[in-house]
Design a protein around this motif. Structure first.
Motif, PDB file in Angstrom:
ATOM      1  N   UNK A  20      -3.438   1.351 -11.682  1.00  0.00           N
ATOM      2  CA  UNK A  20      -3.970   0.119 -12.283  1.00  0.00           C
ATOM      3  C   UNK A  20      -2.890  -1.106 -11.095  1.00  0.00           C
ATOM      4  N   UNK A  21      -1.673  -0.694 -11.260  1.00  0.00           N
ATOM      5  CA  UNK A  21      -0.879  -1.768 -10.153  1.00  0.00           C
ATOM      6  C   UNK A  21      -1.439  -1.855  -8.838  1.00  0.00           C
ATOM      7  N   UNK A  22      -1.960  -0.708  -8.135  1.00  0.00           N
ATOM      8  CA  UNK A  22      -2.599  -0.809  -7.008  1.00  0.00           C
ATOM      9  C   UNK A  22      -3.956  -1.650  -6.986  1.00  0.00           C
ATOM     10  N   UNK A  23      -4.777  -1.215  -8.104  1.00  0.00           N
ATOM     11  CA  UNK A  23      -6.029  -2.059  -7.964  1.00  0.00           C
ATOM     12  C   UNK A  23      -5.734  -3.619  -8.133  1.00  0.00           C
ATOM     13  N   UNK A  24      -4.691  -3.912  -9.131  1.00  0.00           N
ATOM     14  CA  UNK A  24      -4.510  -5.394  -9.114  1.00  0.00           C
ATOM     15  C   UNK A  24      -3.893  -6.022  -7.911  1.00  0.00           C
ATOM     16  N   UNK A  25      -3.122  -5.433  -7.318  1.00  0.00           N
ATOM     17  CA  UNK A  25      -2.671  -5.954  -5.967  1.00  0.00           C
ATOM     18  C   UNK A  25      -3.892  -6.256  -4.858  1.00  0.00           C
ATOM     19  N   UNK A  26      -5.031  -5.631  -5.304  1.00  0.00           N
ATOM     20  CA  UNK A  26      -6.327  -5.525  -4.481  1.00  0.00           C
ATOM     21  C   UNK A  26      -6.985  -6.956  -4.570  1.00  0.00           C
ATOM     22  N   UNK A  27      -6.609  -7.113  -5.703  1.00  0.00           N
ATOM     23  CA  UNK A  27      -7.560  -8.329  -6.302  1.00  0.00           C
ATOM     24  C   UNK A  27      -6.949  -9.878  -5.935  1.00  0.00           C
ATOM     25  N   UNK A  28      -7.786 -10.840  -5.853  1.00  0.00           N
ATOM     26  CA  UNK A  28      -6.995 -12.164  -5.651  1.00  0.00           C
ATOM     27  C   UNK A  28      -6.038 -12.434  -6.594  1.00  0.00           C
ATOM     28  N   UNK A  29      -4.924 -12.991  -5.993  1.00  0.00           N
ATOM     29  CA  UNK A  29      -3.777 -13.241  -6.857  1.00  0.00           C
ATOM     30  C   UNK A  29      -3.863 -13.863  -7.968  1.00  0.00           C
ATOM     31  N   UNK A  43      -4.259 -11.106 -17.841  1.00  0.00           N
ATOM     32  CA  UNK A  43      -3.799  -9.893 -17.396  1.00  0.00           C
ATOM     33  C   UNK A  43      -2.284  -9.420 -17.395  1.00  0.00           C
ATOM     34  N   UNK A  44      -1.525 -10.686 -16.918  1.00  0.00           N
ATOM     35  CA  UNK A  44      -0.376 -10.498 -16.735  1.00  0.00           C
ATOM     36  C   UNK A  44       0.387 -10.150 -18.128  1.00  0.00           C
ATOM     37  N   UNK A  45       0.091 -10.845 -19.272  1.00  0.00           N
ATOM     38  CA  UNK A  45       0.412 -10.564 -20.818  1.00  0.00           C
ATOM     39  C   UNK A  45       0.225  -9.149 -20.836  1.00  0.00           C
ATOM     40  N   UNK A  46      -0.890  -8.717 -20.607  1.00  0.00           N
ATOM     41  CA  UNK A  46      -1.294  -7.398 -21.013  1.00  0.00           C
ATOM     42  C   UNK A  46      -0.358  -6.198 -20.373  1.00  0.00           C
ATOM     43  N   UNK A  83       7.369 -12.589 -14.624  1.00  0.00           N
ATOM     44  CA  UNK A  83       7.410 -11.861 -13.275  1.00  0.00           C
ATOM     45  C   UNK A  83       6.306 -11.794 -12.564  1.00  0.00           C
ATOM     46  N   UNK A  84       6.324 -11.703 -11.451  1.00  0.00           N
ATOM     47  CA  UNK A  84       5.060 -11.464 -10.471  1.00  0.00           C
ATOM     48  C   UNK A  84       4.464  -9.879 -10.558  1.00  0.00           C
ATOM     49  N   UNK A  85       3.326  -9.618  -9.965  1.00  0.00           N
ATOM     50  CA  UNK A  85       2.981  -8.493 -10.390  1.00  0.00           C
ATOM     51  C   UNK A  85       3.685  -7.573  -9.598  1.00  0.00           C
ATOM     52  N   UNK A  86       4.212  -7.830  -8.466  1.00  0.00           N
ATOM     53  CA  UNK A  86       5.144  -6.901  -7.607  1.00  0.00           C
ATOM     54  C   UNK A  86       6.451  -6.710  -8.449  1.00  0.00           C
TER      55      UNK A  86
END
Length: 168
Positions: A20-29, A43-46, A83-86
Motif C-alpha cells: 500500500x505504501x508503494x502504491x500511495x507513493x505512485x499517486x499524486x502527492x 488517506x493520511x488519517x486512515x 507526517x508525510x507519507x514517507x
C-alpha cells in the motif's frame, strides 16, 4: 491455529502495508491529504490509524497494559497524522522491526494472558490471537482505503493473502 500461521499472518500484514505504501507513493502527492466524506476524512488519517493500532498492539505484546498502551499510542496521534507519507512509512517500518524482534525472541504464541480492553472488557487471549487481530485489522482498513481511492478516481492495489503467497 499454529504459531507459524500467526507469524505468517503478521508477515502478510506487513507485506500488504508495504504494498500500500508503494502504491500511495505512485499517486499524486495531493491524494494523501485530500478531504473526502468516507470512513476516514483523508488517506493520511486512515494510514495513521493502522499505524496507531499496530503500535498499540506491539506495546501489549511487549508487556504493557492495554489501557496504558492505548494512551501512549494515541498521545502521538496528532504528531503522526502530520507526517508525510514517507515519514509515516519509516515510522511503520520501525514498528514492524519491533514485531519481528519480538517474534525472533521465540515467544510461545500459545501463551495466554489477560487482556484488559478499555473499550469492552477483560478477555483471556493468546499472543497468536493478537497477531491475527493485527493482520485482520489491517486487512479491514486496507479495504476502506481501496474504496476511498476509488471514490476519488484513483485505483488501489491488490493486497490479497493469496497474492502474498506468490510474492514471498
Amino acid at each position: 491455529m499454529s504459531n507459524q500461521q500467526a507469524v505468517e499472518m503478521y508477515r502478510f500484514h506487513n507485506w500488504a502495508n508495504e504494498t500500500i505504501f508503494k502504491r500511495l507513493k505512485e499517486l499524486p502527492e495531493s491524494v494523501y491529504r485530500q478531504e473526502m466524506t468516507s470512513v476516514f476524512p483523508t488517506v493520511a488519517k486512515l494510514m495513521a490509524h493502522i499505524y496507531f493500532v499496530d503500535l498499540c498492539w506491539i506495546y501489549i505484546l511487549e508487556g504493557v497494559d492495554m489501557r496504558k498502551a492505548t494512551v501512549d499510542a494515541l498521545s502521538r496521534q496528532e504528531e503522526i497524522e502530520k507526517l508525510s507519507l514517507e515519514e509515516l512509512e519509516a515510522s511503520y517500518r520501525q514498528v514492524s522491526r519491533r514485531y519481528e524482534e519480538w517474534i525472533a525472541q521465540g515467544q510461545d504464541l500459545d501463551q495466554r494472558f489477560m487482556l484488559d480492553n478499555p473499550y469492552t472488557r477483560k478477555r483471556d487471549t493468546s499472543y497468536a490471537e493478537v497477531l491475527f487481530q493485527v493482520a485482520n485489522h489491517g486487512t479491514y482498513h486496507r479495504g476502506n482505503l481501496s474504496a476511498m481511492l476509488r471514490q476519488i478516481g484513483q485505483s488501489s492495489v491488490m493486497t490479497e493473502y493469496a497474492l502474498y503467497w506468490y510474492n514471498e
